[in-house]
Design a protein around this motif. Structure first.
Motif, mmCIF file in Angstrom:
data_model
loop_
_atom_site.group_PDB
_atom_site.id
_atom_site.type_symbol
_atom_site.label_atom_id
_atom_site.label_comp_id
_atom_site.label_asym_id
_atom_site.label_seq_id
_atom_site.Cartn_x
_atom_site.Cartn_y
_atom_site.Cartn_z
ATOM 1 N N UNK A 1 29.462 0.232 25.387
ATOM 2 C CA UNK A 1 29.413 -0.055 24.471
ATOM 3 C C UNK A 1 28.949 -1.720 23.948
ATOM 4 N N UNK A 2 29.350 -2.092 24.904
ATOM 5 C CA UNK A 2 28.643 -3.474 24.510
ATOM 6 C C UNK A 2 27.408 -3.577 23.776
ATOM 7 N N UNK A 3 26.831 -2.766 24.412
ATOM 8 C CA UNK A 3 25.727 -2.112 23.006
ATOM 9 C C UNK A 3 26.043 -2.134 21.668
ATOM 10 N N UNK A 4 25.882 -2.996 20.422
ATOM 11 C CA UNK A 4 26.867 -2.726 19.635
ATOM 12 C C UNK A 4 25.506 -1.767 19.289
ATOM 13 N N UNK A 5 24.160 -1.275 18.468
ATOM 14 C CA UNK A 5 23.924 -0.501 18.738
ATOM 15 C C UNK A 5 24.570 1.268 19.054
ATOM 16 N N UNK A 6 25.177 1.497 20.119
ATOM 17 C CA UNK A 6 25.760 2.301 20.456
ATOM 18 C C UNK A 6 27.173 2.954 20.333
ATOM 19 N N UNK A 7 27.978 1.425 19.855
ATOM 20 C CA UNK A 7 28.428 1.827 19.468
ATOM 21 C C UNK A 7 28.617 1.390 17.826
ATOM 22 N N UNK A 8 27.818 1.543 17.353
ATOM 23 C CA UNK A 8 27.082 2.008 15.170
ATOM 24 C C UNK A 8 27.328 3.223 15.704
ATOM 25 N N UNK B 1 28.077 5.474 17.869
ATOM 26 C CA UNK B 1 29.120 6.228 17.938
ATOM 27 C C UNK B 1 29.880 6.151 16.414
ATOM 28 N N UNK B 2 30.710 5.073 15.845
ATOM 29 C CA UNK B 2 31.280 5.735 15.266
ATOM 30 C C UNK B 2 30.214 6.325 14.118
ATOM 31 N N UNK B 3 29.485 6.459 13.843
ATOM 32 C CA UNK B 3 28.995 6.807 12.776
ATOM 33 C C UNK B 3 29.358 8.756 13.197
ATOM 34 N N UNK C 1 41.589 7.302 19.829
ATOM 35 C CA UNK C 1 42.287 7.253 19.130
ATOM 36 C C UNK C 1 41.172 5.453 18.337
ATOM 37 N N UNK C 2 40.514 4.865 19.530
ATOM 38 C CA UNK C 2 39.509 3.977 19.187
ATOM 39 C C UNK C 2 38.960 4.342 17.980
ATOM 40 N N UNK C 3 38.514 4.977 18.726
ATOM 41 C CA UNK C 3 36.663 5.444 17.295
ATOM 42 C C UNK C 3 36.902 5.884 16.470
ATOM 43 N N UNK C 4 38.478 6.367 16.430
ATOM 44 C CA UNK C 4 38.881 7.172 15.099
ATOM 45 C C UNK C 4 38.993 5.788 14.359
#
Lengths: 357, 357
Positions: free
Chosen positions: A8-15, A17-19, A78-81
């Motif tokens: 998740x430290x890959x900021x693009x990957x976080x983005x 996953x949120x999308x 819960x975090x991702x939501x």
């Protein structure tokens, strides 16, 4: 720390996953009433179009980083939501803000009320209809951000800390919007008031509260909350000050926002307050004659920009941004954070203040 | 059944208790940020003024009755806060609805956007400012209704059933508002569509969901939910049909609402759809020439009323109200309800359909 988190430290990957969470959830928002399917799809579709348009997802990123800073833990779902919910809430804030600011565009596309007006241009009342439909669209976004939180699978402890924190965040941003609305149109030299608005609308809402929410999900202690605040408030102020500069001196091709909007609406920014405070009587009269005029033209805007430079206001704001950027980085000098989290928070700080869009 | 509950059968006492919870909560809504006190008080004060104005509190009453129907239980505090939260949510819905309908008054007082415009009449943009401030006020109301729920002291079981139910209710009413907005201005003879809007906007939102919420708090089973629905949907439809009649034939001195508003805006009501369906070609042309005209005058309205009577539409709607009222009462023929609850639900049914305001 889980493998997922390291990734998740890959900021693009976080983005991404949120999308994914957003797209899944918005496939069937709470307004999808079975018997009305078809009829009611326009609102749900408009919400998808708006929320899923490419964005920086800065609030979601910070929520994930706040969680990470607090050591993460179980319950990543819960975090991702929660992170995704912040982005739907932000869609709400933008949709209503664009109505209030009469913004025609958002991220280079028509704003929500303009998109409704365009789709219903056959109606004689298309413009007003667009505004009214967008009021409802914003309301639906707010409702959806709740619905996502209410089904996020929070533990009882998380609910008891996170939901009230979200309500506080909402109250703060609405108060900020209201103070902004009141101050718009008649700019003053009250630098402190302009800064107080920036703190509510941006520093707390965009940076501090998303970090706090993530941290709260992971059960952070008071010390970490304070560290988040010490980083977030100066950084958020710097972020808004940069926005104010871009709103006047930015390149519309990059910001996706007409460069005359802030001047025409007479936004009460720190930049403008400083210029008024340091203006000669003649400069002051010129500023007052131009700021807040809906018919301000390029030549008038050029005169305003010239005064913003001559009074030193532009340089002062650049100086304030630097000071705040440095204060935010200093706040991170702590043994509480892992090198990875530290790196990501520094990276976000730099991107927030050194940018063209 | 607790002593409190027995007392609670006094509908005025329920109303008073809800008003007390509302007044306590709104003394310090989430937008009250300590450092901004003073500046930000206008929004909080406007919310208090709006929410605490005398009202029927029908949704709160039905929530309490749903709880009672399901046998009540511990945790009355959660019940009262949920009931009060429904009323703050309703304030949100009314504030935004009045903007969308361009309503000048609400309950005989200026609507929220008109009150803001009046308070800021020195601004050159007072009218638009009023609308924008009222958008934020509605948003704050929605946020406050959440904040009240999130601090209602619900058990985990209650949260897992009640919060998603609230989100569903919100989605339904917003979809109803959207369909209503789309249909307004160009009335059609589509009776079924007008009824579908009434079902979402009124029957589900005003009657069914408040009962369900109270029942869910008390852990009701499917059978009781179904009974609530069987009572609520016909009653809610009857309630809306009565509203439609009052909107055209009512006495503004009693309804607190200008009698030309519905006709001028061209609301897509069942009443109007029936009239168009049964009109002669000449009557139809007259209706189409008058409905939805912002400049409709008293003489034009009189012609429309005449046609609504001559086509039999008014009588048909009265007949539909009676049928639905009776269906609602029949649904109460159940051994599941205590005599007290039965009495209260019958009383509410009668007041919903036999009224002048």
């Amino acid at each position: 720390m889980s493998t997922d988190l390291t990734e998740a430290l890959d900021l693009d990957a976080i983005r991404d996953r949120v999308d994914t969470v957003l797209a899944d959830f918005l496939r069937r928002p709470p307004s999808t009433v079975p018997s009305q399917r078809g009829c009611g799809d326009e609102l749900a579709q408009a919400l998808r179009d708006f929320v899923l348009a490419p964005g920086k997802r800065i609030r979601a990123l910070l929520c994930v980083l706040g969680w990470q800073a607090a050591g993460g833990g179980d319950g990543e779902e819960a975090l991702w939501r929660t992170a995704a919910s912040l982005e739907i809430f932000h869609a709400f804030a933008l949709i209503h803000d664009d109505i209030i600011d009469s913004s025609q565009t958002r991220r280079g596309r028509p704003s929500a009320h303009r998109a409704f007006a365009a789709r219903h241009r056959a109606r004689p009342d298309a413009d007003v209809f667009g505004i009214h439909a967008a009021i409802l669209l914003g309301d639906l976004a707010l409702t959806c951000s709740d619905a996502l939180m209410h089904t996020a699978g929070l533990t009882t402890r998380q609910r008891d800390t996170v939901l009230p924190l979200i309500d506080t965040m909402r109250g703060e941003v609405l108060l900020g919007q209201h103070l902004d609305l009141m101050a718009t149109g008649g700019p003053t030299d009250d630098v402190e008031h302009a800064m107080a608005i920036a703190r509510l609308k941006t520093a707390k809402y965009t940076v501090e509260r998303p970090l706090h929410l993530g941290a709260a999900l992971a059960g952070a202690d008071r010390e970490l909350f304070d560290l988040c605040t010490a980083y977030a408030l100066p950084l958020g102020e710097a972020f808004q000050l940069r926005d104010d500069l871009l709103g006047v001196f930015g390149d519309p091709a990059l910001t996706g926002k007409p460069v005359l909007d802030d001047l025409r609406s007479g936004k009460a920014t720190v930049l403008m307050a400083l210029a008024l405070r340091h203006a000669t009587p003649h400069q002051r009269r010129t500023l007052e004659a131009h700021i807040g005029r809906p018919d301000l033209d390029a030549e008038g805007a050029a005169r305003v920009r010239h005064i913003l430079q001559r009074t030193g206001a532009r340089d002062m704001v650049e100086g304030m941004i630097s000071e705040r950027y440095e204060a935010a980085l200093r706040a991170l000098d702590s043994t509480m954070l892992s090198p990875q989290t530290l790196h990501a928070l520094r990276h976000i700080a730099t991107r927030a203040v050194v940018r063209t869009a």
